[in-house]
Design an enzyme around this catalytic site. Structure first.
Site, PDB file in Angstrom:
ATOM      1  N   SER A  37      18.681  47.520  25.522  1.00 54.12           N
ATOM      2  CA  SER A  37      18.467  48.484  26.600  1.00 54.12           C
ATOM      3  C   SER A  37      16.974  48.595  26.874  1.00 54.12           C
ATOM      4  CB  SER A  37      19.003  49.847  26.169  1.00 54.12           C
ATOM      5  OG  SER A  37      18.499  50.868  27.023  1.00 54.12           O
ATOM      6  N   SER A  38      16.630  48.946  28.118  1.00 52.58           N
ATOM      7  CA  SER A  38      15.204  49.106  28.449  1.00 52.58           C
ATOM      8  C   SER A  38      14.594  50.329  27.764  1.00 52.58           C
ATOM      9  CB  SER A  38      15.029  49.217  29.962  1.00 52.58           C
ATOM     10  OG  SER A  38      15.792  50.286  30.458  1.00 52.58           O
ATOM     11  N   CYS A  39      15.428  51.216  27.210  1.00 50.10           N
ATOM     12  CA  CYS A  39      14.858  52.408  26.562  1.00 50.10           C
ATOM     13  C   CYS A  39      14.306  52.110  25.167  1.00 50.10           C
ATOM     14  CB  CYS A  39      15.844  53.566  26.535  1.00 50.10           C
ATOM     15  SG  CYS A  39      17.170  53.302  25.404  1.00 50.10           S
ATOM     16  N   TYR A  63      19.255  56.587  20.401  1.00 51.00           N
ATOM     17  CA  TYR A  63      19.873  55.384  20.981  1.00 51.00           C
ATOM     18  C   TYR A  63      18.896  54.213  20.919  1.00 51.00           C
ATOM     19  CZ  TYR A  63      22.073  52.485  24.616  1.00 51.00           C
ATOM     20  OH  TYR A  63      22.659  51.464  25.331  1.00 51.00           O
ATOM     21  N   LYS A 103      19.262  50.564  18.974  1.00 51.96           N
ATOM     22  CA  LYS A 103      19.154  49.272  19.674  1.00 51.96           C
ATOM     23  C   LYS A 103      18.032  48.415  19.081  1.00 51.96           C
ATOM     24  CE  LYS A 103      22.504  49.444  22.665  1.00 51.96           C
ATOM     25  NZ  LYS A 103      23.603  48.457  22.596  1.00 51.96           N
ATOM     26  N   HIS A 143      25.031  58.633  33.683  1.00 50.05           N
ATOM     27  CA  HIS A 143      23.684  58.336  34.177  1.00 50.05           C
ATOM     28  C   HIS A 143      23.516  58.908  35.587  1.00 50.05           C
ATOM     29  CE1 HIS A 143      23.976  55.195  30.994  1.00 50.05           C
ATOM     30  NE2 HIS A 143      22.735  55.580  30.811  1.00 50.05           N
TER      31      HIS A 143
HETATM   32  O1  GFB Z   1      20.152  58.025  34.387  1.00 49.73           O
HETATM   33  P1  GFB Z   1      19.544  59.004  33.451  1.00 49.73           P
HETATM   34  O2  GFB Z   1      20.455  59.944  32.799  1.00 49.73           O
HETATM   35  O3  GFB Z   1      18.795  58.203  32.334  1.00 49.73           O
HETATM   36  O4  GFB Z   1      18.430  59.884  34.235  1.00 49.73           O
HETATM   37  P2  GFB Z   1      17.346  57.745  31.856  1.00 49.73           P
HETATM   38  C1  GFB Z   1      17.448  59.309  35.039  1.00 49.73           C
HETATM   39  C2  GFB Z   1      16.687  60.385  35.776  1.00 49.73           C
HETATM   40  O5  GFB Z   1      17.525  60.976  36.763  1.00 49.73           O
HETATM   41  C3  GFB Z   1      16.140  61.536  34.930  1.00 49.73           C
HETATM   42  C4  GFB Z   1      17.423  62.384  36.720  1.00 49.73           C
HETATM   43  O6  GFB Z   1      14.852  61.880  35.376  1.00 49.73           O
HETATM   44  C5  GFB Z   1      17.124  62.671  35.251  1.00 49.73           C
HETATM   45  O7  GFB Z   1      16.562  63.970  35.089  1.00 49.73           O
HETATM   46  N1  GFB Z   1      18.648  63.000  37.245  1.00 49.73           N
HETATM   47  C6  GFB Z   1      18.748  63.736  38.365  1.00 49.73           C
HETATM   48  C7  GFB Z   1      19.868  62.969  36.667  1.00 49.73           C
HETATM   49  N2  GFB Z   1      19.980  64.220  38.531  1.00 49.73           N
HETATM   50  C8  GFB Z   1      20.710  63.745  37.479  1.00 49.73           C
HETATM   51  C9  GFB Z   1      22.083  63.900  37.107  1.00 49.73           C
HETATM   52  O8  GFB Z   1      22.880  64.584  37.737  1.00 49.73           O
HETATM   53  N3  GFB Z   1      22.483  63.250  35.973  1.00 49.73           N
HETATM   54  C10 GFB Z   1      21.608  62.470  35.233  1.00 49.73           C
HETATM   55  N4  GFB Z   1      22.082  61.832  34.149  1.00 49.73           N
HETATM   56  N5  GFB Z   1      20.304  62.354  35.557  1.00 49.73           N
HETATM   57  C11 GFB Z   1      18.781  56.781  29.976  1.00 49.73           C
HETATM   58  C12 GFB Z   1      18.850  56.889  28.484  1.00 49.73           C
HETATM   59  O9  GFB Z   1      17.637  57.396  30.360  1.00 49.73           O
HETATM   60  O10 GFB Z   1      18.690  55.442  30.388  1.00 49.73           O
HETATM   61  C13 GFB Z   1      19.881  56.024  27.915  1.00 49.73           C
HETATM   62  O11 GFB Z   1      19.031  58.235  28.116  1.00 49.73           O
HETATM   63  C14 GFB Z   1      19.929  54.640  28.559  1.00 49.73           C
HETATM   64  O12 GFB Z   1      19.608  55.902  26.566  1.00 49.73           O
HETATM   65  C15 GFB Z   1      19.742  54.650  30.040  1.00 49.73           C
HETATM   66  O13 GFB Z   1      18.958  53.828  27.971  1.00 49.73           O
HETATM   67  C16 GFB Z   1      19.556  53.264  30.608  1.00 49.73           C
HETATM   68  O14 GFB Z   1      16.921  56.534  32.621  1.00 49.73           O
HETATM   69  O15 GFB Z   1      16.359  58.858  31.839  1.00 49.73           O
END
Ligand code: GFB
Length: 309
Positions: free
Chosen positions: A108-110, A137, A141, A180
């Site tokens: 994963s990119s994280c 996570y 990874k 996500h």
């Molecule tokens: O997609 P996301 O949950 O993952 O959130 P990450 C990306 C951005 O979208 C953050 C915003 O800045 C969130 O605050 N966001 C806005 C939201 N509205 C929403 C919403 O309704 N739901 C969600 N989920 N986000 C993940 C990692 O990070 O990336 C995992 O936690 C994984 O481990 C994944 O690696 C690829 O990009 O921040």
């Protein structure tokens, strides 16, 4: 990949694994082995051993993982760390024991530091502190990457590790809290539009930047790397461009036909400020992604409408 022998896809019902399954099926491959979660619990060492000893697949796509968005990662770190460590430890060990010729581990990119240089080169691994909302996570990874290298170094196993950027597409998880950002907003805008609401809440500040890759592009890259890549070094799989969460939200609203306003909830975390992968290594090998974000959003919304009514 050899022309005979079976291919096991671990995690075939998830976003990444289901795309790999479709890609193999669409090229007419009939050697695919899959197991549902009920049939094979990958956190159960004995069950994984029995499966590999009995089936003896020739190659493996390890796309099974406990995954989720920023909120799920943030509140369930024990589950994310434990389940991912168990799954990959069992599958990698038993794949080696059963003489698997090639294995692709989905990272994963994280795994990269929170403040890595952008676009992020593969060399940024282990050069700085992780983003705290998903460090459990990420650490699992990173352990998976090191395990692939260790089995190669100690036992000569041909295990490769690929690092996809943020993925989306068919079979994604549309849970309102745990998914996500892309599927979460697609569902929220869809329901607001359906219910005639004028305002939708979006998390954070809207300023973080993310890169989004359609799962069918990911699958195409994985099949390509399975055939053309044999290195112990990790390799990025990205789309090449990023956008702000605000821009993403506006694109999703347009795709869904929501014309109301966005309300930003700054009590929710932003996560890492920017995450876009340096794709040059993969591009130099001769692979490029094809599905633009605009096109991918339409495809994903179509899938959502057909499957989530
Ligand atoms: O997609 P996301 O949950 O993952 O959130 P990450 C990306 C951005 O979208 C953050 C915003 O800045 C969130 O605050 N966001 C806005 C939201 N509205 C929403 C919403 O309704 N739901 C969600 N989920 N986000 C993940 C990692 O990070 O990336 C995992 O936690 C994984 O481990 C994944 O690696 C690829 O990009 O921040």
């Amino acid at each position: 990949m050899q022309s005979v022998g079976s291919i096991y896809i671990a995690g075939h019902s998830g976003l990444a694994g289901s795309a790999i399954l479709r890609a193999l099926q669409s090229r007419g491959d009939s050697r695919i082995i899959v197991r549902t979660h009920q049939e094979l619990d990958l956190t159960d060492a004995r069950a994984v051993k029995d499966f590999f000893q009995h089936e003896r697949p020739e190659s493996v796509f390890l796309a099974a993982a406990k995954v989720g968005g920023i909120q799920a990662n943030n509140i369930l770190p024990a589950e994310f760390l434990r389940e991912n460590l168990l799954i990959q430890t069992h599958v990698l060990h038993e794949a080696w024991q059963a003489g698997v010729k090639k294995l692709l581990f989905m990272g994963s990119s994280c795994i990269y530091p929170k403040l890595a240089p952008q676009p992020i080169p593969e060399s940024a691994l282990l050069t700085g502190e992780l983003e705290p909302t998903n460090d459990a996570y990420a650490l699992a990874k990173i352990a998976g990457i090191q395990l692939c290298k260790a089995y190669r170094k100690q036992h000569g196993a041909n295990f490769i590790a690929v690092m996809p950027t943020n993925l989306y597409g068919s079979q994604d998880n549309f849970h309102p809290e745990h998914s996500h950002v892309l599927p979460a907003l697609m569902r929220r805008f869809h329901e607001a539009q359906r219910d005639g609401l004028q305002e939708v809440t979006v998390w954070g500040s809207g300023t973080p930047r993310r890169e989004f890759l359609h799962s069918d592009d990911l699958a195409s890259a994985c099949l390509f790397l399975m055939e053309h890549y044999d290195s112990p070094e990790i390799i990025n799989i990205g789309w090449g461009q990023d956008c702000t969460i605000r821009e993403l939200a506006e694109m999703i609203a347009e795709t869904v036909g929501f014309t109301g306003t966005l309300k930003w909830d700054d009590s929710r975390p932003d996560g890492t400020p920017r995450k876009v992968l340096d794709n040059r290594k993969l591009s130099n090998l001769g692979w490029e992604p094809k599905i633009s974000l605009q096109e991918g959003l339409k495809l994903t919304y179509q899938w959502y409408l057909e499957n989530h009514r």
